[in-house]
Each structure stands twice: as structure tokens, then as C-alpha cells.
Design an enzyme around this catalytic site. Sequence first.
Site, PDB file in Angstrom:
ATOM      1  N   CYS A 137       0.431   6.263  46.306  1.00  0.00           N
ATOM      2  CA  CYS A 137       1.529   5.901  47.225  1.00  0.00           C
ATOM      3  C   CYS A 137       2.868   6.389  46.684  1.00  0.00           C
ATOM      4  O   CYS A 137       3.447   5.764  45.784  1.00  0.00           O
ATOM      5  CB  CYS A 137       1.553   4.391  47.454  1.00  0.00           C
ATOM      6  SG  CYS A 137       2.902   3.868  48.526  1.00  0.00           S
ATOM      7  N   CYS A 140       5.832   4.016  47.192  1.00  0.00           N
ATOM      8  CA  CYS A 140       5.851   2.882  46.254  1.00  0.00           C
ATOM      9  C   CYS A 140       6.278   3.328  44.852  1.00  0.00           C
ATOM     10  O   CYS A 140       7.051   2.642  44.193  1.00  0.00           O
ATOM     11  CB  CYS A 140       4.471   2.248  46.126  1.00  0.00           C
ATOM     12  SG  CYS A 140       3.547   2.119  47.646  1.00  0.00           S
ATOM     13  N   ASP A 141       5.743   4.438  44.394  1.00  0.00           N
ATOM     14  CA  ASP A 141       5.848   4.756  42.961  1.00  0.00           C
ATOM     15  C   ASP A 141       6.679   5.990  42.621  1.00  0.00           C
ATOM     16  O   ASP A 141       6.923   6.251  41.439  1.00  0.00           O
ATOM     17  CB  ASP A 141       4.426   4.940  42.387  1.00  0.00           C
ATOM     18  CG  ASP A 141       3.603   3.668  42.524  1.00  0.00           C
ATOM     19  OD1 ASP A 141       4.197   2.584  42.458  1.00  0.00           O
ATOM     20  OD2 ASP A 141       2.379   3.756  42.714  1.00  0.00           O
TER      21      ASP A 141
END
Length: 314
Positions: A137, A140-141
Site C-alpha cells: 500500500c 499507507c507507507d
Amino acid sequence: MTKKIQTDVLIIGSGPAGYTAAIYAARANLKPHLVSGLEPGGQLTITTDVENYPGFGDVIQGPWLMEQMKEQALKVGTEFHNDIVNKVSFEKNPFYAETDSGKEFTAKSVIIATGAQARWLNLESENKFKGFGISACATCDGFFFKNQNIIVVGGGNSAVEEALFLTNFASKVTLVHRRDKLRAEKILQQRLLNHKKIDVIWDHVVEEFIGSDEPLSLKEIKLKNVNNKSEKIIKATGAFIAIGHDPATSLFKNKIKMDTENYIITKPDSTETNVKGVYAAGDVKDKIFRQAVTAAGLGCMAALEAEKYIAENY
Ligand code: NAP
């Protein structure tokens, strides 16, 4: 021994969508029952740092966030079942569901929040570095990979969008694709191919992720040419696997309308499925955003719609 349970709202799944639906349904006095599924807490329980879930000034941990959501859902009156639904029937209302432990639910409304799972390459070395350089992701990261060399694996819309997004942080992004053509939309392909920070390595697959043990971190990636089988090693401290997702919908096959990729179809601006009284929320119906916060929002919508449905029909 069979245990029969009647409920206004049965929630299947325990990610952000399921728990948020439970919180709203419980606060509407609908005394929801939630069956957690195979991976209680969902995808966030296999992530580490979470920085994009609103409401927290400091970095929080995915598993902790899910524990908090569970606690909140329980405190407001959700009945929690650590169990797996193995059969559903939506042919008539009240709907029916059975679990592995032999519970039989009849429910005035059902909220499906069974989520989706990122596909992985299934390499041993991938498992080792998941959460320590390897992610599925970018939203997200990506932030954790500032000024680093990273790779993205895949050739669909997700891979190309992730590669473009990651240029905001990384010093260089290399897209590794197993063929010599991308599946992504043409406009995205153009953006990718024209981007100064992005290189593409065609016709290659990942053979191995290589790194250090202490601290556990990714350093290099061994690639194999699918045509001539030659191998090469590239330096990268991050790898994003973007080879698609599988929604957890096999239980609902031929019972609820799905698209060609088995995502549940809901009405526009709604979580209602083709069966009145059955709602779908979170990644099980959303292949575009796939965020904890959007899943939570959809869970909230599903509970509000279930509440309205019950008020109007019972
Ligand atoms: P996808 O379209 O299924 O693409 C998966 C990609 O990963 C393909 O290029 C595939 O290669 C590759 N792949 C699959 N298994 C692999 C493996 N084991 N090793 C190496 N490569 C592998 O998945 P997606 O990109 O996640 O998109 C899913 C759906 O969501 C699509 O309908 C897409 O259009 C949609 N989506 C839309 C948006 C948007 O509208 N903005 C954004 C994201 C996703 P091959 O090409 O060789 O098969």
C-alpha cells in the site's frame, strides 16, 4: 451444539468497515452481532506504522488501532463472535447465516464487511521483509521511503498509480513488470513513461528480496528475465507489490451481484446491494480507495442504511 441467535443487524467481518458499522448500529440500539472472520481485525493487523488515520497526532500501530475499534464497538453494545460464517441465505427476510462453531443467525439486515486481501508474490524472502521494506500500500507507507530507491511490482492501474505517487517521496522508482506491455490505462502509462524519476524494467520477475537481519531491512532485489532467464540484482530499500487484490466474496457467489473481479456491486451513493436489507462496506466493494478511513466511512453508511431499512420495514 447449535445456538440460534436472532438479531436486527448481523455484521460479517472485523476490519474498519465492520467495526464502524457495529459502533453505529449499537448506538442506534440495534444490538448488532459481529462475526469476526478468519483474520480478526483485518488487513491493518498485518501493518505496522499508521500515520494517516485521522485523530492521532503520533504514529500509531495498525494492530493497536484495530484493538481500539473492537473495544469501542464492544463498549457500546456489540456482541462479538470470534467465528467464521460459512453459509448465508438472502432469499427471504429475515436472512440466515451459519458459522463454523454451529451458530445460526437470523437477521433483519446483514452488513458484509469481509474485506479484500492484497495479492503477494509468495516468496519466502517477501514474508521476511513484509513491513520492513516491503508493502502492498503506497498510500499507507510511501511516506516512510523518503529519498530512497524503491521498486513497484505490477503492470495494472494500481502499480502505475502507486509508482507515480511514490515519486513524491522516493529519489527513484523502478517499475518491474513481468511482460513488455502494461495493463494500466493509456493516460497513466504515458505519465509513467514520461516521468523523470521512473524507470521500467520489462519482462522481469522478482526472484528474491535481499537485506540485513539487524535491523531487519531490505537492501537489494534479485530479478529474473522471463525470456532468457538471466538474473540481475538492483539496489532498492523499498518494494511495493501492486499485483491486485482478491475481495473475500466466495461465500456470496450467486447470492449477491458482483462485478467481473468479484467485488460486490452497490447502488450509487449507497452501500445497498441488489438485495434490499443487505449492505456491503469497505474493501469488499471498493477497489479504488482501499483505505482504513474510507472503509470506516462506508461502514458508517451501511449501519445508517440498515437502521433506516429496519425502521421502514419492521
Ligand atoms: P490488475 O489490473 O489485476 O493488475 C495486476 C497486475 O499485476 C497486472 O499487470 C499483472 O500482470 C500483474 N501480476 C499479477 N500477478 C503477478 C505476479 N504473480 N507476478 C508479477 N506480476 C503479477 O490489478 P490492479 O492494478 O490492482 O487493479 C484492479 C482493478 O482495480 C482494475 O479493474 C483496475 O482498473 C482498478 N483500479 C482502478 C483505479 C482507478 O480507476 N484509478 C486504480 C486502481 C485500480 P499481467 O498484466 O501480466 O497480467
